[in-house]
Motif scaffolding. Sequence first.
Motif, PDB file in Angstrom:
ATOM      1  N   UNK A 127      21.439 -15.087  54.984  1.00 29.95           N
ATOM      2  CA  UNK A 127      19.997 -15.191  54.752  1.00 29.95           C
ATOM      3  C   UNK A 127      19.404 -13.815  54.448  1.00 29.95           C
ATOM      4  N   UNK A 128      19.859 -12.801  55.184  1.00 31.15           N
ATOM      5  CA  UNK A 128      19.372 -11.442  54.940  1.00 31.15           C
ATOM      6  C   UNK A 128      19.719 -10.991  53.526  1.00 31.15           C
ATOM      7  N   UNK A 129      20.943 -11.290  53.077  1.00 31.89           N
ATOM      8  CA  UNK A 129      21.344 -10.916  51.721  1.00 31.89           C
ATOM      9  C   UNK A 129      20.526 -11.668  50.669  1.00 31.89           C
ATOM     10  N   UNK A 130      20.168 -12.916  50.946  1.00 31.58           N
ATOM     11  CA  UNK A 130      19.296 -13.662  50.023  1.00 31.58           C
ATOM     12  C   UNK A 130      17.946 -12.969  49.886  1.00 31.58           C
ATOM     13  N   UNK A 131      17.400 -12.516  51.002  1.00 36.95           N
ATOM     14  CA  UNK A 131      16.115 -11.827  50.980  1.00 36.95           C
ATOM     15  C   UNK A 131      16.216 -10.499  50.231  1.00 36.95           C
ATOM     16  N   UNK A 132      17.281  -9.746  50.496  1.00 37.07           N
ATOM     17  CA  UNK A 132      17.454  -8.464  49.812  1.00 37.07           C
ATOM     18  C   UNK A 132      17.667  -8.667  48.312  1.00 37.07           C
ATOM     19  N   UNK A 133      18.398  -9.709  47.951  1.00 38.54           N
ATOM     20  CA  UNK A 133      18.627  -9.999  46.538  1.00 38.54           C
ATOM     21  C   UNK A 133      17.319 -10.325  45.839  1.00 38.54           C
ATOM     22  N   UNK A 134      16.489 -11.142  46.475  1.00 32.18           N
ATOM     23  CA  UNK A 134      15.198 -11.504  45.886  1.00 32.18           C
ATOM     24  C   UNK A 134      14.329 -10.269  45.690  1.00 32.18           C
ATOM     25  N   UNK A 136      15.290  -7.302  45.198  1.00 31.25           N
ATOM     26  CA  UNK A 136      15.875  -6.424  44.171  1.00 31.25           C
ATOM     27  C   UNK A 136      15.705  -6.977  42.760  1.00 31.25           C
ATOM     28  N   UNK A 137      15.319  -8.259  42.645  1.00 31.99           N
ATOM     29  CA  UNK A 137      15.107  -8.832  41.320  1.00 31.99           C
ATOM     30  C   UNK A 137      15.961 -10.024  40.970  1.00 31.99           C
ATOM     31  N   UNK A 138      16.708 -10.565  41.931  1.00 33.29           N
ATOM     32  CA  UNK A 138      17.522 -11.756  41.678  1.00 33.29           C
ATOM     33  C   UNK A 138      16.631 -12.986  41.564  1.00 33.29           C
ATOM     34  N   UNK A 139      17.052 -13.930  40.736  1.00 38.60           N
ATOM     35  CA  UNK A 139      16.326 -15.186  40.562  1.00 38.60           C
ATOM     36  C   UNK A 139      16.941 -16.326  41.359  1.00 38.60           C
ATOM     37  N   UNK A 140      18.258 -16.284  41.527  1.00 40.35           N
ATOM     38  CA  UNK A 140      18.985 -17.333  42.235  1.00 40.35           C
ATOM     39  C   UNK A 140      20.111 -16.691  43.039  1.00 40.35           C
ATOM     40  N   UNK A 141      20.471 -17.342  44.149  1.00 45.51           N
ATOM     41  CA  UNK A 141      21.589 -16.884  44.966  1.00 45.51           C
ATOM     42  C   UNK A 141      22.688 -17.934  44.908  1.00 45.51           C
ATOM     43  N   UNK A 142      23.932 -17.478  44.924  1.00 46.49           N
ATOM     44  CA  UNK A 142      25.061 -18.404  45.029  1.00 46.49           C
ATOM     45  C   UNK A 142      25.777 -18.098  46.336  1.00 46.49           C
ATOM     46  N   UNK A 143      25.989 -19.139  47.156  1.00 47.22           N
ATOM     47  CA  UNK A 143      26.396 -18.954  48.547  1.00 47.22           C
ATOM     48  C   UNK A 143      27.705 -19.680  48.817  1.00 47.22           C
ATOM     49  N   UNK A 144      28.709 -18.935  49.224  1.00 49.09           N
ATOM     50  CA  UNK A 144      30.003 -19.514  49.578  1.00 49.09           C
ATOM     51  C   UNK A 144      30.064 -19.788  51.074  1.00 49.09           C
ATOM     52  N   UNK A 145      30.815 -20.801  51.450  1.00 49.76           N
ATOM     53  CA  UNK A 145      31.022 -21.090  52.859  1.00 49.76           C
ATOM     54  C   UNK A 145      31.815 -19.967  53.507  1.00 49.76           C
ATOM     55  N   UNK A 146      31.412 -19.566  54.700  1.00 55.11           N
ATOM     56  CA  UNK A 146      32.155 -18.543  55.422  1.00 55.11           C
ATOM     57  C   UNK A 146      33.506 -19.104  55.848  1.00 55.11           C
TER      58      UNK A 146
END
Length: 368
Positions: A127-134, A136-146
Amino acid sequence: MGTNGLNGLRPSSKNTNKDVQDKVDTAAANVVSTSRVLKPGIFAPIPTFFLDGSEDLDLKSFATHVVRVAKAGVGPLIAGSMGEAIHLTHSERTTLIQTARHALDDAGLTDVPLIVGTGTGSTRETIQLCKEAAEAGADFAIVITSGYFAGALANNRKALKAFFVEVAAKSPIPIIIYNYPGASGGIDLDSDLITELAEECPNTAGVKLTCGNVGKLTRICATVSDPGFTSLHPRKNANAPFLVLGGFIDFLVPSTYANAHGAITGLANVAPHTIAKLFELSENTLQDGSLLPEAQRLQGIVARADYTIAKASIAGTKSLLQKLYGYGGNPRKPLPPFEPEAFKALWNHPHTQELVKVEKELSGKLKA
């Protein structure tokens, strides 16, 4: 397309990051929230390039490559498996996103969205990486299962669903589910679970199926590609429809007839014009059946090349980019470099050569 072919956009021999970083720092202060549209098509998981010796980020080569694939009609995906996300720090991910966004905007490609990998060990950090990506200018996140604790998660459907539900709810940008058993301890999400997430989580924008399961793709499409799906299950962001994307390019034509939406494929780094053309042909066969034989012919060339080149993994792909475009380099340790003899065999393989020939033709670099 001008400098869009195999010899264009070659980086400076000095290979310095300074000019690129200066532009990125200026642009980063002016990042605003955008809502670029996620459209069906082809996406390339962009490699992360490193400077020889130091293994620092090679931003110049990275920016060059992002623009190259985008100009060919292929969408960039940053910090995925091909991008060695597991080898990147948080700040490096941010730098790559900012660099890619600035490079695209500077090239006049302001409408091209950025998909960024944000999957990691814990739900909290994802979730933190999603926030940081947004930010920084990201439009979408792709999330793999841990997959680190796959022994505890693989057969716990409740926990797997809870992970994606929470990440989707708390991410400021829409997320794409990344199903890749090979990089998540063998965890393989089934079609029922993925369909449930699509129906119940309005901030999901699709799934990448690197399991290569065409039956699973067909079952998911039977629900999410139905004309009534969006009205029954509206998205949080209208510009983020739920796309079903193959994780390999060797079944693109069949997936088109299952109402899928394209693919995310490492081969699009090597031959972006070819893969984009294959998608275009595949889509057009739905209206003009006479195009099907040509689509099948090109699919065969691409499928054979994908089978051969995918086995060379990240190091092999980077070596091919070095040969074709003048940049590529080695992966970050502990991944080993591609051995010269192995590269010679890969380059001379008829499947590789056939693909390179088509790419040269489609990029306008083959002289008559």
